[in-house]
Enzyme design. Structure first.
Site, PDB file in Angstrom:
ATOM      1  N   LYS A 209      10.911  19.568 -11.187  1.00  0.00           N
ATOM      2  CA  LYS A 209      10.927  18.722  -9.996  1.00  0.00           C
ATOM      3  C   LYS A 209      11.775  19.364  -8.900  1.00  0.00           C
ATOM      4  O   LYS A 209      11.362  19.500  -7.766  1.00  0.00           O
ATOM      5  CB  LYS A 209      11.473  17.348 -10.391  1.00  0.00           C
ATOM      6  CG  LYS A 209      11.538  16.334  -9.294  1.00  0.00           C
ATOM      7  CD  LYS A 209      11.917  14.968  -9.898  1.00  0.00           C
ATOM      8  CE  LYS A 209      12.358  13.996  -8.836  1.00  0.00           C
ATOM      9  NZ  LYS A 209      12.738  12.696  -9.400  1.00  0.00           N
ATOM     10  N   GLU A 215      17.969  26.256 -16.830  1.00  0.00           N
ATOM     11  CA  GLU A 215      17.211  26.644 -18.020  1.00  0.00           C
ATOM     12  C   GLU A 215      15.795  27.074 -17.642  1.00  0.00           C
ATOM     13  O   GLU A 215      15.270  28.098 -18.111  1.00  0.00           O
ATOM     14  CB  GLU A 215      17.115  25.475 -19.014  1.00  0.00           C
ATOM     15  CG  GLU A 215      18.426  25.075 -19.669  1.00  0.00           C
ATOM     16  CD  GLU A 215      19.207  24.049 -18.859  1.00  0.00           C
ATOM     17  OE1 GLU A 215      18.956  23.906 -17.633  1.00  0.00           O
ATOM     18  OE2 GLU A 215      20.086  23.393 -19.452  1.00  0.00           O
ATOM     19  N   GLY A 273      12.178  12.020 -13.628  1.00  0.00           N
ATOM     20  CA  GLY A 273      11.752  13.057 -14.571  1.00  0.00           C
ATOM     21  C   GLY A 273      11.165  12.479 -15.850  1.00  0.00           C
ATOM     22  O   GLY A 273      10.080  12.865 -16.302  1.00  0.00           O
ATOM     23  N   ARG A 274      11.863  11.519 -16.451  1.00  0.00           N
ATOM     24  CA  ARG A 274      11.408  10.985 -17.741  1.00  0.00           C
ATOM     25  C   ARG A 274      10.225  10.033 -17.588  1.00  0.00           C
ATOM     26  O   ARG A 274       9.713   9.519 -18.581  1.00  0.00           O
ATOM     27  CB  ARG A 274      12.566  10.319 -18.478  1.00  0.00           C
ATOM     28  CG  ARG A 274      13.271   9.232 -17.700  1.00  0.00           C
ATOM     29  CD  ARG A 274      14.590   8.869 -18.367  1.00  0.00           C
ATOM     30  NE  ARG A 274      15.412   7.972 -17.560  1.00  0.00           N
ATOM     31  CZ  ARG A 274      16.220   8.353 -16.578  1.00  0.00           C
ATOM     32  NH1 ARG A 274      16.278   9.623 -16.224  1.00  0.00           N
ATOM     33  NH2 ARG A 274      16.945   7.476 -15.931  1.00  0.00           N
ATOM     34  N   GLU A 359      18.347   7.933 -21.850  1.00  0.00           N
ATOM     35  CA  GLU A 359      18.755   8.413 -20.523  1.00  0.00           C
ATOM     36  C   GLU A 359      18.673   7.266 -19.512  1.00  0.00           C
ATOM     37  O   GLU A 359      19.416   7.218 -18.545  1.00  0.00           O
ATOM     38  CB  GLU A 359      17.883   9.588 -20.080  1.00  0.00           C
ATOM     39  CG  GLU A 359      18.570  10.466 -19.040  1.00  0.00           C
ATOM     40  CD  GLU A 359      17.809  11.736 -18.703  1.00  0.00           C
ATOM     41  OE1 GLU A 359      16.572  11.710 -18.659  1.00  0.00           O
ATOM     42  OE2 GLU A 359      18.458  12.771 -18.469  1.00  0.00           O
ATOM     43  N   HIS A 390      10.944   9.321 -47.644  1.00  0.00           N
ATOM     44  CA  HIS A 390      11.501  10.135 -48.729  1.00  0.00           C
ATOM     45  C   HIS A 390      12.852  10.706 -48.341  1.00  0.00           C
ATOM     46  O   HIS A 390      13.314  11.679 -48.947  1.00  0.00           O
ATOM     47  CB  HIS A 390      10.515  11.245 -49.099  1.00  0.00           C
ATOM     48  CG  HIS A 390       9.262  10.685 -49.686  1.00  0.00           C
ATOM     49  ND1 HIS A 390       9.070  10.546 -51.042  1.00  0.00           N
ATOM     50  CD2 HIS A 390       8.175  10.146 -49.085  1.00  0.00           C
ATOM     51  CE1 HIS A 390       7.896   9.971 -51.253  1.00  0.00           C
ATOM     52  NE2 HIS A 390       7.318   9.712 -50.079  1.00  0.00           N
ATOM     53  N   LYS A 514      26.469  20.355 -17.203  1.00  0.00           N
ATOM     54  CA  LYS A 514      25.836  21.437 -16.432  1.00  0.00           C
ATOM     55  C   LYS A 514      26.877  22.167 -15.600  1.00  0.00           C
ATOM     56  O   LYS A 514      26.909  23.390 -15.546  1.00  0.00           O
ATOM     57  CB  LYS A 514      24.795  20.847 -15.463  1.00  0.00           C
ATOM     58  CG  LYS A 514      23.549  20.301 -16.084  1.00  0.00           C
ATOM     59  CD  LYS A 514      22.577  19.968 -14.948  1.00  0.00           C
ATOM     60  CE  LYS A 514      21.558  18.946 -15.352  1.00  0.00           C
ATOM     61  NZ  LYS A 514      20.782  18.454 -14.221  1.00  0.00           N
TER      62      LYS A 514
HETATM   63  C1  G6Q Z   1      14.851  12.953 -16.407  1.00  0.00           C
HETATM   64  C2  G6Q Z   1      15.923  13.833 -16.010  1.00  0.00           C
HETATM   65  C3  G6Q Z   1      15.873  15.239 -16.572  1.00  0.00           C
HETATM   66  C4  G6Q Z   1      14.994  16.199 -15.789  1.00  0.00           C
HETATM   67  C5  G6Q Z   1      15.319  17.619 -16.232  1.00  0.00           C
HETATM   68  C6  G6Q Z   1      14.467  18.655 -15.553  1.00  0.00           C
HETATM   69  O1  G6Q Z   1      14.685  11.835 -16.027  1.00  0.00           O
HETATM   70  O2  G6Q Z   1      16.003  13.825 -14.629  1.00  0.00           O
HETATM   71  O3  G6Q Z   1      15.478  15.273 -17.922  1.00  0.00           O
HETATM   72  O4  G6Q Z   1      13.652  15.904 -15.983  1.00  0.00           O
HETATM   73  O5  G6Q Z   1      16.683  17.887 -15.991  1.00  0.00           O
HETATM   74  O6  G6Q Z   1      14.627  18.602 -14.176  1.00  0.00           O
HETATM   75  P1  G6Q Z   1      13.670  19.391 -13.246  1.00  0.00           P
HETATM   76  O7  G6Q Z   1      12.286  18.876 -13.392  1.00  0.00           O
HETATM   77  O8  G6Q Z   1      14.196  19.225 -11.841  1.00  0.00           O
HETATM   78  O9  G6Q Z   1      13.725  20.856 -13.668  1.00  0.00           O
END
Ligand code: G6Q
Length: 550
Positions: A209, A215, A273-274, A359, A390, A514
């Site tokens: 996003k 990463e 994001g989620r 989250e 199990h 971070k």
């Molecule tokens: C979700 C969070 C988080 C995000 C990641 C990736 O709700 O905001 O999990 O999706 O940190 O972020 P980017 O899409 O910006 O790389």
């Protein structure tokens, strides 16, 4: 919510405290014995989902009181504000409009006076055209070879959704394509994902996003190096443009990376994001299952959205599931919630829900910034149920904790199973039904004795039962049903966050680590001194440097 009273001060909250006291140690065995039609009364349906919640420690009065709490805490007003596009993510001042991602073309959902639905469908159409070009072989790579491998590089919300849904819908995917997901900054993740792939046949989808996530940008940069080395191409060639596309809100950064912004699929700051996998973030999934199946999945989401928005409180399934979680978390002190799918294809489902739930609702200040004085989100955990049986089910059955659980199963396996594998399905589902029964009703000491078990063994073989479960059944795990399931949990999480008066849509808790990682990294790469380090971390860095081979 009234300005003056906080959640735990509301009379509706106090009424539930009193009700819990009256409830005492009431056992599910007693509730079923006293109430012949509770299985019919405490069940509901939404879309293709049949949801049994009769094996919960509830009476009609419990649900009435919980609904009164929902009303008093403003759940319905907040729900309507979300659907209207209001900025209910207060700490980030954003609208929360994942529901717009699955709205029909003719819907009108406005943010600051602009209808966002046409933009959503424009991106979906662009994704569909691109997915078809990959699936048909029309899109070729730098050397003219057809794309056969798709690697999604993203993390968190830009990974878990498509990775989970790809697993869930494998039976609906084009089996001639290899689709992989790279998220971890551990180089092993990218290495294992690409080591047996031909770069000339590989498309990377960089899903971010912000397009600044360390990463993802690190992995995308390494992937670009791997690609160019494998193709013998230089970065000035069109190789990157042919083998990289981006899913992002940040065109400038995408372009800086060398990705043609014509191959960028957009989404917006009102998609968390989620909550993003039915946005452009789902491109890898759309390539795998095809645009028509992807749209069926969106239709599934939409069915549950409509239900959540319009169904009366008495039959509103996501509302009821949210209320049940509040009942255990706030009045039984339950710490965790298990999600136990009886489907191999749902192997990543609980990991996905962990982010969605933890989250969103892992917060300890309310929407006004005051410390909460009540429990908020539970620890969500679980793996496919048969394997769990199990392993950790021992604790579910005979441990000391109350762990409400969801059992999820399907009446039919996927079509492509051979007859003998299809026949295994009833055995799989027999396990689900048996576990719900055993958890609820247990096995009394007298029942154990009646089987001739020696007296000293009786305590060990007794199951106290009284462990609450929800059972969710659907005819088959289709794209639509997956969409329905995810929307069900999204809205359940919404209800709980609204009752707890927390902002379910920010995630400040992931920031500190971070920042500290960036501060510590120079100590590892350049041996730099990190000012102000605590002695424990400092000693660990010294030990690490001593062990490091390169
Ligand atoms: C979700 C969070 C988080 C995000 C990641 C990736 O709700 O905001 O999990 O999706 O940190 O972020 P980017 O899409 O910006 O790389």
């Amino acid at each position: 919510m009234p300005d003056t009273l906080r959640v735990n001060e509301l009379p509706e909250f106090a009424a539930l405290v009193g009700h819990r006291e009256d409830f005492g140690p009431t056992h599910l065995r007693d509730l079923f014995a006293a109430d012949g039609d509770r299985a019919q009364r405490f069940a509901g349906s939404v879309g293709d989902l049949f949801v049994d919640y009769s094996k919960h420690l509830i009476t009609d009065r419990t649900l009435d009181l919980l609904r009164e709490l929902a009303t008093a805490t403003g759940v319905f007003g907040l729900r309507d504000a979300m659907f209207r596009g209001e900025r209910i993510n207060v700490t980030e001042r954003r609208a929360v409009l994942h529901i717009a991602l699955r709205a029909p073309r003719d819907a009108v959902i406005e943010v600051d006076g602009e209808n966002v639905v046409p933009k959503v469908h424009a991106v979906l159409d662009k994704m569909a055209a691109f997915a078809e070009r990959i699936r048909s072989g029309e899109w070729s790579g730098h050397t003219g070879k057809r794309i056969r491998n798709v690697v999604n590089i993203g993390i968190g919300g830009s990974d878990l959704g498509p990775a989970m849904a790809y697993e869930a819908l494998r039976a609906f995917t084009d089996r001639s394509l290899t689709v992989r997901f790279v998220s971890n900054v551990d180089g092993a993740d990218l290495h294992e994902a690409v080591r047996d792939l031909d770069p000339a046949e590989t498309l990377f989808i960089v899903a971010s996003k912000t397009f600044t996530t360390i990463e993802t940008i690190t992995n995308a940069t390494s992937a670009r190096t791997w690609l160019l080395a494998g193709l013998g191409a230089d970065s000035g060639s069109d190789a990157v443009a042919k083998h990289f596309v981006a899913l992002s809100t940040n065109a400038e950064k995408v372009s800086d990376f060398g990705i043609d912004t014509a191959n960028m699929f957009e989404f917006w700051d009102w998609v968390g994001g989620r909550y993003s996998y039915d946005s452009a973030i789902g491109l890898s999934l759309m390539i795998a299952i095809g645009p028509d199946r992807f749209r069926e999945m969106l239709d599934g989401f939409r069915q549950v959205d409509e239900h959540f928005r319009t169904a009366p409180a008495e039959t509103n399934v996501p509302l009821i599931l949210g209320l049940l979680g509040v009942w255990y978390g706030n009045f039984f002190d339950a710490q965790s919630h298990a999600v136990l799918p009886y489907s191999h294809y749902l192997s990543k489902f609980t990991a996905y829900l962990q982010q969605l739930d933890m989250e969103s609702n892992g917060k300890s200040v309310d929407r006004d910034g005051n410390p909460v004085l009540w429990q908020t989100g539970p620890v969500v955990w679980g793996t496919p149920g048969t394997n769990g049986q199990h392993a950790y089910y021992q604790l579910l059955h005979q441990g000391t904790r109350t762990i409400p659980a969801d059992l999820i199963g399907f009446a039919n396996p996927v079509d492509e199973l051979e007859p003998e594998l299809d026949a295994q399905h009833d055995l799989l589902m027999a396990n689900l039904f048996a576990q719900g029964q055993a958890l609820a009703f247990g096995r009394t000491a007298d029942e154990v004795r009646a089987e001739g078990v020696p007296e000293e063994q009786v305590p060990h073989r007794t199951f106290r039962g009284n462990h609450p479960t929800t059972t969710i059944l659907a005819p088959e795990l289709t794209p639509s049903v997956l969409g329905q399931l995810i929307a069900l949990y999204e809205h359940k999480v919404f209800v709980q966050g609204a009752i707890w008066n927390i902002d379910s849509f920010d995630q400040w808790g992931v920031e500190l680590g971070k920042v500290l990682a960036q501060r510590v990294e120079p100590a590892l790469t350049q041996g730099a001194e990190v000012p102000g380090l605590d002695t424990s971390t400092s000693a660990l860095l010294t030990a690490y440097r001593g062990m490091r081979w390169r």
